[in-house]
Every structure is written in structure tokens, then in C-alpha cells.
Design an enzyme around this catalytic site. Sequence first.
Site, PDB file in Angstrom:
ATOM      1  N   LYS A   1       0.782  -1.157  -0.164  1.00  0.00           N
ATOM      2  CA  LYS A   1       0.069  -0.072  -0.038  1.00  0.00           C
ATOM      3  C   LYS A   1       0.868   1.212  -0.069  1.00  0.00           C
ATOM      4  O   LYS A   1       1.495   1.713   1.128  1.00  0.00           O
ATOM      5  CB  LYS A   1      -1.001  -0.140   1.175  1.00  0.00           C
ATOM      6  CG  LYS A   1      -2.025   1.157   1.015  1.00  0.00           C
ATOM      7  CD  LYS A   1      -2.883   1.049   2.302  1.00  0.00           C
ATOM      8  CE  LYS A   1      -3.979   2.237   2.375  1.00  0.00           C
ATOM      9  NZ  LYS A   1      -4.968   2.201   3.326  1.00  0.00           N
TER      10      LYS A   1
ATOM     11  N   ARG B   1     -17.108   2.713  10.585  1.00  0.00           N
ATOM     12  CA  ARG B   1     -17.629   3.694  10.121  1.00  0.00           C
ATOM     13  C   ARG B   1     -19.230   3.504   9.567  1.00  0.00           C
ATOM     14  O   ARG B   1     -19.997   4.318   9.779  1.00  0.00           O
ATOM     15  CB  ARG B   1     -16.998   4.720   9.188  1.00  0.00           C
ATOM     16  CG  ARG B   1     -15.608   5.310   9.638  1.00  0.00           C
ATOM     17  CD  ARG B   1     -14.979   5.619   8.880  1.00  0.00           C
ATOM     18  NE  ARG B   1     -14.335   4.471   7.961  1.00  0.00           N
ATOM     19  CZ  ARG B   1     -13.649   4.518   6.867  1.00  0.00           C
ATOM     20  NH1 ARG B   1     -13.204   5.586   6.246  1.00  0.00           N
ATOM     21  NH2 ARG B   1     -13.354   3.414   6.083  1.00  0.00           N
TER      22      ARG B   1
ATOM     23  N   SER C   1      -8.688   8.886   5.181  1.00  0.00           N
ATOM     24  CA  SER C   1      -7.479   9.672   4.917  1.00  0.00           C
ATOM     25  C   SER C   1      -7.511  10.181   3.433  1.00  0.00           C
ATOM     26  O   SER C   1      -6.944  11.005   3.040  1.00  0.00           O
ATOM     27  CB  SER C   1      -6.258   8.809   5.308  1.00  0.00           C
ATOM     28  OG  SER C   1      -6.307   8.387   6.750  1.00  0.00           O
TER      29      SER C   1
HETATM   30  N1  COA Z   1     -12.099   7.525  10.761  1.00  0.00           N
HETATM   31  C1  COA Z   1     -11.510   7.857   9.721  1.00  0.00           C
HETATM   32  N2  COA Z   1     -10.998   7.228   8.832  1.00  0.00           N
HETATM   33  C2  COA Z   1     -10.922   5.830   9.134  1.00  0.00           C
HETATM   34  C3  COA Z   1     -11.352   5.352  10.104  1.00  0.00           C
HETATM   35  C4  COA Z   1     -11.981   6.051  11.179  1.00  0.00           C
HETATM   36  N3  COA Z   1     -12.449   5.849  12.344  1.00  0.00           N
HETATM   37  N4  COA Z   1     -11.279   3.912  10.086  1.00  0.00           N
HETATM   38  C5  COA Z   1     -10.817   3.608   9.084  1.00  0.00           C
HETATM   39  N5  COA Z   1     -10.506   4.911   8.244  1.00  0.00           N
HETATM   40  C6  COA Z   1     -10.176   4.976   6.931  1.00  0.00           C
HETATM   41  C7  COA Z   1      -8.839   5.296   6.918  1.00  0.00           C
HETATM   42  O1  COA Z   1      -8.384   6.670   6.944  1.00  0.00           O
HETATM   43  C8  COA Z   1      -8.361   4.739   5.535  1.00  0.00           C
HETATM   44  O2  COA Z   1      -8.887   5.686   4.376  1.00  0.00           O
HETATM   45  P1  COA Z   1      -7.885   5.680   2.913  1.00  0.00           P
HETATM   46  O3  COA Z   1      -8.061   3.997   2.419  1.00  0.00           O
HETATM   47  O4  COA Z   1      -8.976   6.483   2.269  1.00  0.00           O
HETATM   48  O5  COA Z   1      -6.535   5.950   3.275  1.00  0.00           O
HETATM   49  C9  COA Z   1      -9.233   3.138   5.416  1.00  0.00           C
HETATM   50  O6  COA Z   1     -10.400   3.401   6.329  1.00  0.00           O
HETATM   51  C10 COA Z   1      -8.740   2.069   5.680  1.00  0.00           C
HETATM   52  O7  COA Z   1      -7.750   2.294   6.738  1.00  0.00           O
HETATM   53  P2  COA Z   1      -6.706   1.518   7.700  1.00  0.00           P
HETATM   54  O8  COA Z   1      -7.505   1.610   8.938  1.00  0.00           O
HETATM   55  O9  COA Z   1      -5.663   2.261   7.530  1.00  0.00           O
HETATM   56  O10 COA Z   1      -6.656   0.278   7.292  1.00  0.00           O
HETATM   57  P3  COA Z   1      -5.901  -0.462   6.032  1.00  0.00           P
HETATM   58  O11 COA Z   1      -6.853  -1.442   5.455  1.00  0.00           O
HETATM   59  O12 COA Z   1      -4.999   0.407   5.334  1.00  0.00           O
HETATM   60  O13 COA Z   1      -4.786  -1.108   6.985  1.00  0.00           O
HETATM   61  C11 COA Z   1      -4.103  -3.014   8.607  1.00  0.00           C
HETATM   62  C12 COA Z   1      -5.231  -2.204   7.925  1.00  0.00           C
HETATM   63  C13 COA Z   1      -2.878  -2.154   8.520  1.00  0.00           C
HETATM   64  C14 COA Z   1      -4.718  -2.936  10.065  1.00  0.00           C
HETATM   65  C15 COA Z   1      -3.856  -4.218   7.911  1.00  0.00           C
HETATM   66  O14 COA Z   1      -3.392  -3.978   6.770  1.00  0.00           O
HETATM   67  C16 COA Z   1      -2.818  -5.172   8.518  1.00  0.00           C
HETATM   68  O15 COA Z   1      -3.010  -5.745   9.514  1.00  0.00           O
HETATM   69  N6  COA Z   1      -1.564  -5.519   7.838  1.00  0.00           N
HETATM   70  C17 COA Z   1      -0.548  -6.093   8.408  1.00  0.00           C
HETATM   71  C18 COA Z   1      -0.260  -7.433   7.724  1.00  0.00           C
HETATM   72  C19 COA Z   1      -1.404  -8.574   8.263  1.00  0.00           C
HETATM   73  O16 COA Z   1      -1.117  -8.827   9.370  1.00  0.00           O
HETATM   74  N7  COA Z   1      -1.877  -9.022   7.420  1.00  0.00           N
HETATM   75  C20 COA Z   1      -3.085  -9.872   7.792  1.00  0.00           C
HETATM   76  C21 COA Z   1      -4.331  -9.252   8.272  1.00  0.00           C
HETATM   77  S1  COA Z   1      -5.777 -10.388   8.364  1.00  0.00           S
END
Ligand code: COA
Length: 161
Positions: A41, A90, A128
Site C-alpha cells: 500500500k 464507520r 485519509s
Molecule cells: N476515521 C477515519 N478514517 C478511518 C477510520 C476512522 N475511524 N477507520 C478507518 N478509516 C479509513 C482510513 O483513513 C483509510 O482510508 P483510506 O483508504 O482513504 O486511506 C481506510 O479507512 C482504511 O484504513 P486503515 O484503517 O488504515 O486500514 P488499512 O486497510 O489500510 O490497514 C491494517 C489495515 C494495517 C490493519 C492491515 O493492513 C494489516 O493488518 N496489515 C498487516 C499485515 C497483516 O497482518 N495482514 C493480515 C491481516 S488479516
Amino acid sequence: MKTAVYPGSFDPITNGHMDILTRSCGLFDKVYILVSDNPDKRCFFSTEERVSLISDAASHLKNAEIAVLKGLLADFVSKANAQAIVRGLRAVSDFEYEFQMALANRELNPKAETVFLSANSSHTFLSSSLVRQIASLGGNIAPFVPDSILSKVMEKFGQSS
Ligand code: COA
């Protein structure tokens, strides 16, 4: 001691994230804000920048600690001796993805319990990428990011506060 992990990309951290983080800090003795460093990402802010923004925004939360995630979330949860993974929901549209992640994480680490906090209704539309888009087009992001990081975020987009 009850420890939780709040993972995410935080690219950048928003008021929506801060709401979930603040409420988590009220529920747990310690909360790791885990900044994902995932090469799949591509983030707009570097890992160092995202950590620095969170450190400014969350400095008042004394039981919060920032860490960077390079491997599996389930492994970090084990190493940190944490009991819970916190995720914000959300809208219903978040549910399927979050439910899949929660089940996968529990499979990888049976002790990793995912706790969902419902987002504050005023933040349900916030993400974000929305903040990045508004900022890149010269819009006002002040309602969406913590005051303490507003100027740094705007600077990254070539705006002055
Ligand atoms: N308020 C505002 N925005 C929110 C939010 C909140 N309460 N909750 C989620 N979001 C938004 C984020 O801003 C983000 O927006 P964007 O896509 O526009 O940038 C989106 O939701 C998803 O965000 P995020 O919470 O950062 O999740 P992600 O999918 O990018 O990352 C991890 C999730 C890091 C938890 C996941 O990728 C992970 O666990 N990675 C490690 C590797 C791993 O273990 N993988 C197996 C997992 S089963």
C-alpha cells in the site's frame, strides 16, 4: 494490564482516527498505535512522517505508544502481550472487510480478539484519502485533522496555514 493495538495506515491520521484512539485509551491500560509499513500500500506520507504526525496529535494520550508494523499484525499482538485489536467501524460497508480481517487475525493468533468501536456519527464519511484529495485540490482540511498537525499536513501539499 489490558493492552490493545490500534493498527492502520494513518496516511494521515484524521479526527476520525483520533476519536477511536482516544476512546480506546479510556478502555485499555495501554494502546499501541501501530503504523503500517506495508510495501503493497503506497502511502503519500512516509512512515517517518506518519509517525511524526501521530506523535504530535496524540502527545496528550499518556497511555498511547506509537510503533511501526512491518510484519503480521497477529505476531505484533503476541509480542506486545496485547489482548485486543481495536478497529473503528464507520458504516456497514466497512463491516465485510473488517470481519474478514478479524477472523483471519484470530486464526493466526487465537488470543487476538478484535474489538470494534463505532465511529462518531460526525466522522462516518471521513477517510485519509478524502483528506488527501481535499488538501491536494486546495480545500480546507481544518475540520478533518487535529489542529496540532494541520500546518504540517498542509505544508506537505504546498499550502500555508
Ligand atoms: N476515521 C477515519 N478514517 C478511518 C477510520 C476512522 N475511524 N477507520 C478507518 N478509516 C479509513 C482510513 O483513513 C483509510 O482510508 P483510506 O483508504 O482513504 O486511506 C481506510 O479507512 C482504511 O484504513 P486503515 O484503517 O488504515 O486500514 P488499512 O486497510 O489500510 O490497514 C491494517 C489495515 C494495517 C490493519 C492491515 O493492513 C494489516 O493488518 N496489515 C498487516 C499485515 C497483516 O497482518 N495482514 C493480515 C491481516 S488479516
